[in-house]
Design a protein around this motif. Structure first.
Motif, short mmCIF file in Angstrom:
data_model
loop_
_atom_site.label_atom_id
_atom_site.label_comp_id
_atom_site.label_asym_id
_atom_site.label_seq_id
_atom_site.Cartn_x
_atom_site.Cartn_y
_atom_site.Cartn_z
N GLN A 348 0.84 -1.20 0.00
CA GLN A 348 0.00 0.00 0.00
C GLN A 348 0.87 1.24 0.00
O GLN A 348 1.75 1.40 0.85
N SER A 349 0.63 2.11 -0.96
CA SER A 349 1.46 3.29 -1.11
C SER A 349 0.59 4.51 -1.39
O SER A 349 -0.63 4.47 -1.20
N GLU A 350 1.20 5.60 -1.84
CA GLU A 350 0.50 6.86 -2.05
C GLU A 350 0.96 7.48 -3.38
O GLU A 350 1.84 6.95 -4.04
N PRO A 351 0.36 8.60 -3.79
CA PRO A 351 0.59 9.09 -5.16
C PRO A 351 2.03 9.43 -5.52
O PRO A 351 2.46 9.18 -6.65
N HIS A 352 2.80 10.01 -4.62
CA HIS A 352 4.16 10.41 -4.97
C HIS A 352 5.03 9.19 -5.28
O HIS A 352 5.77 9.16 -6.27
N ALA A 353 4.93 8.19 -4.42
CA ALA A 353 5.67 6.96 -4.67
C ALA A 353 5.16 6.27 -5.92
O ALA A 353 5.95 5.66 -6.66
N ALA A 354 3.86 6.36 -6.17
CA ALA A 354 3.30 5.74 -7.37
C ALA A 354 3.86 6.38 -8.64
O ALA A 354 4.11 5.68 -9.64
N VAL A 355 4.06 7.69 -8.62
CA VAL A 355 4.69 8.37 -9.75
C VAL A 355 6.09 7.81 -9.98
O VAL A 355 6.49 7.49 -11.12
N ALA A 356 6.85 7.66 -8.90
CA ALA A 356 8.21 7.13 -9.02
C ALA A 356 8.21 5.68 -9.49
O ALA A 356 9.06 5.27 -10.29
N TYR A 357 7.26 4.90 -8.99
CA TYR A 357 7.16 3.49 -9.38
C TYR A 357 6.85 3.35 -10.87
O TYR A 357 7.49 2.58 -11.59
N LYS A 358 5.86 4.11 -11.35
CA LYS A 358 5.50 4.02 -12.77
C LYS A 358 6.65 4.48 -13.66
O LYS A 358 6.91 3.89 -14.71
N ALA A 359 7.34 5.54 -13.27
CA ALA A 359 8.48 6.02 -14.05
C ALA A 359 9.59 4.96 -14.09
O ALA A 359 10.23 4.75 -15.12
N LEU A 360 9.80 4.30 -12.97
CA LEU A 360 10.82 3.26 -12.89
C LEU A 360 10.47 2.09 -13.81
O LEU A 360 11.32 1.57 -14.55
N LYS A 361 9.23 1.66 -13.75
CA LYS A 361 8.79 0.51 -14.55
C LYS A 361 8.98 0.75 -16.05
O LYS A 361 9.24 -0.18 -16.81
N ARG A 362 8.85 2.00 -16.47
CA ARG A 362 8.98 2.30 -17.90
C ARG A 362 10.38 2.05 -18.44
O ARG A 362 10.55 1.77 -19.63
N SER A 363 11.39 2.18 -17.59
CA SER A 363 12.76 2.16 -18.12
C SER A 363 13.64 1.05 -17.56
O SER A 363 14.74 0.83 -18.06
N PHE A 372 12.53 2.81 -5.93
CA PHE A 372 11.76 4.05 -5.98
C PHE A 372 11.59 4.56 -4.55
O PHE A 372 11.54 3.79 -3.60
N LEU A 373 11.52 5.87 -4.42
CA LEU A 373 11.46 6.47 -3.09
C LEU A 373 10.02 6.58 -2.60
O LEU A 373 9.16 7.14 -3.29
N GLY A 374 9.77 6.01 -1.43
CA GLY A 374 8.50 6.19 -0.74
C GLY A 374 8.65 7.38 0.18
O GLY A 374 9.20 7.27 1.28
#
Length: 428
Positions: A348-363, A372-374
């Motif tokens: 369970q996470s929150e929007p800022h970490a989710a942004v970092a997670y999605k960006a990480l997954k792309r590359s 990714f930073l929580g």
């Protein structure tokens, strides 16, 4: 430690002076004239977090304060952990929300508070003026609350800070003054800069800032990147890719300082929300900030990131090659998706970490390990996370204790003259 003003290289200051002064002439940021290269990184990574952090900060600051003083400052500031959570096969979350305000900014704010408390004479009062788009206000207010001879004024944009974030800094009272500004964060930040350009405020109120423009906050953040790598399996360390949710870009600047010092980081991803000035700049070479857009990852709703000049300075000095940095923009739909995907993985996470997670997954490639930073506890964005997931988010005691407290903020438009009058009325 000698630092220079990035807008006026003729202005050189010590670490203590930079901490007390905040900004240089022409609103310039201070940056070290040189960055140390650490030896025996493996030995350093084998140390406990606090001991390692003392060594890192001592190397950065030099002998100006003395090892014993640096040890005291670090031990007083870093009284909580930064665990690395294994999310999926080759992806981890660096959890930076185990401090008193449940956000990564507790590290830098508490170290800065310790530094200023140590450096401020007993017969002198100083004023901290800071703008917040979310977590900075809470971390700074809590770090300085009750400290003798230090007053704090927090500016924040109306309607752009979550209710629980607001409660964390607007309910304290005493030496903490919060002001809700009817404008965007960039306007709040501009008012802070205007105050530093006003000689009367700067001198009469002994003005300082606790934003990541203050070098003490920035350097403290270097330490948790070493802690992240220390928790990785040894054979994965050289393939580490950090995805950093980026608003003012202080977090990414600290990560790059860590790599410059010798930490084995392969590359970085700057993850932004729809406020995408830096991703567009890296593609086009044109610095074109747009009007700030309000998003669910509100702490990153910044169109003119203050710390980007420090990153540019590291590139220009040849510390790092620009090829180690890519940037990704993650819009609201993909942020929603990120929160849901992480939850499906049992995290369970929150929007800022989710942004970092999605960006990480792309590359991220198969042979790399991603971190990714929580940056904040999901309960700080309780309503948002609950709306996305459809499940309740429990409040930890730090938030439950303030949920029903009254907001004590003053309110005003983005008018510097009104802010100046308010500050002299309350603090002079």
């Amino acid at each position: 430690m000698q630092l220079y003003n990035l807008k006026d290289a003729s202005e050189e200051v010590s670490f203590s002076q930079a901490v007390k002064q905040g900004l240089g002439r022409k609103q310039g940021l201070f940056f070290p004239k040189s960055l140390p290269k650490l030896s025996d990184i493996d030995g350093l990574l084998a140390m406990p977090f606090q001991k390692r952090s003392v060594n890192i900060m001592s190397a950065l600051i030099g002998d100006e304060l003395g090892h014993d003083t640096v040890e005291m400052l670090v031990n007083n500031a870093f009284q909580f952990t930064a665990p690395l959570a294994h999310v999926t096969e080759n992806i981890y979350s660096l959890e930076l929300f185990h401090g008193p305000t449940l956000a990564f900014k507790d590290f830098g704010a508490r170290f800065l508070a310790q530094c200023l408390s140590h450096l401020t004479p007993a017969d002198e009062a100083i004023t901290i003026l800071t703008a917040t788009s979310g977590d900075t206000g809470a971390a700074v207010a809590q770090a300085f609350h009750g400290l003798a001879n230090i007053n704090v004024v927090v500016l924040y944009p109306k309607g752009m800070v979550s209710p629980l974030q607001e409660k964390q800094f607007s309910t304290l009272g005493d030496n903490i003054y919060s002001v809700e500004i009817d404008a965007a964060f960039d306007d709040c930040q501009a008012m802070v800069k205007d105050a530093f350009d006003d000689q009367e405020i700067r001198e009469d109120l002994h003005l300082n800032s606790a934003n990541s423009i203050n070098i003490a906050r920035l350097l403290a953040q270097v330490c948790y990147y070493f802690e992240a790598v220390a928790q990785l399996p040894v054979d994965k360390r050289k393939e580490a890719v950090f995805s950093v949710p980026s608003g003012n870009f202080g977090n990414l600047a600290a990560a790059m300082i860590a790599k410059t010092m010798g930490l084995p980081i392969k590359r970085f991803v700057a993850a932004t929300n729809s406020n995408d000035t830096v991703p567009r700049y890296l593609l086009s070479g044109l610095w074109e900030p747009k009007k700030t857009v309000s998003t669910m990852s509100n702490a990153m709703d910044i169109s003119s990131p203050n710390n980007w000049p420090r990153i540019e300075a590291m590139f220009e000095a040849g510390y790092l090659d620009k090829s180690i940095l890519t940037a990704e923009t993650v819009d609201e739909d993909y942020t929603h998706m990120g929160v849901r995907q992480l939850n499906s993985l049992g995290y369970q996470s929150e929007p800022h970490a989710a942004v970092a997670y999605k960006a990480l997954k792309r590359s991220l490639t198969d042979d790399e390990v991603g971190i990714f930073l929580g940056t904040a506890h999901p309960a700080k964005f309780k309503e948002t996370v609950e709306n996305i997931l459809g499940v309740p988010v429990a409040l930890p005691k730090e938030l439950a204790e303030i949920a029903n407290k009254d907001v004590l903020s003053a309110r005003m438009p983005a008018d510097f003259a009104q802010l100046k009058a308010y500050m002299f009325e309350k603090l002079a």
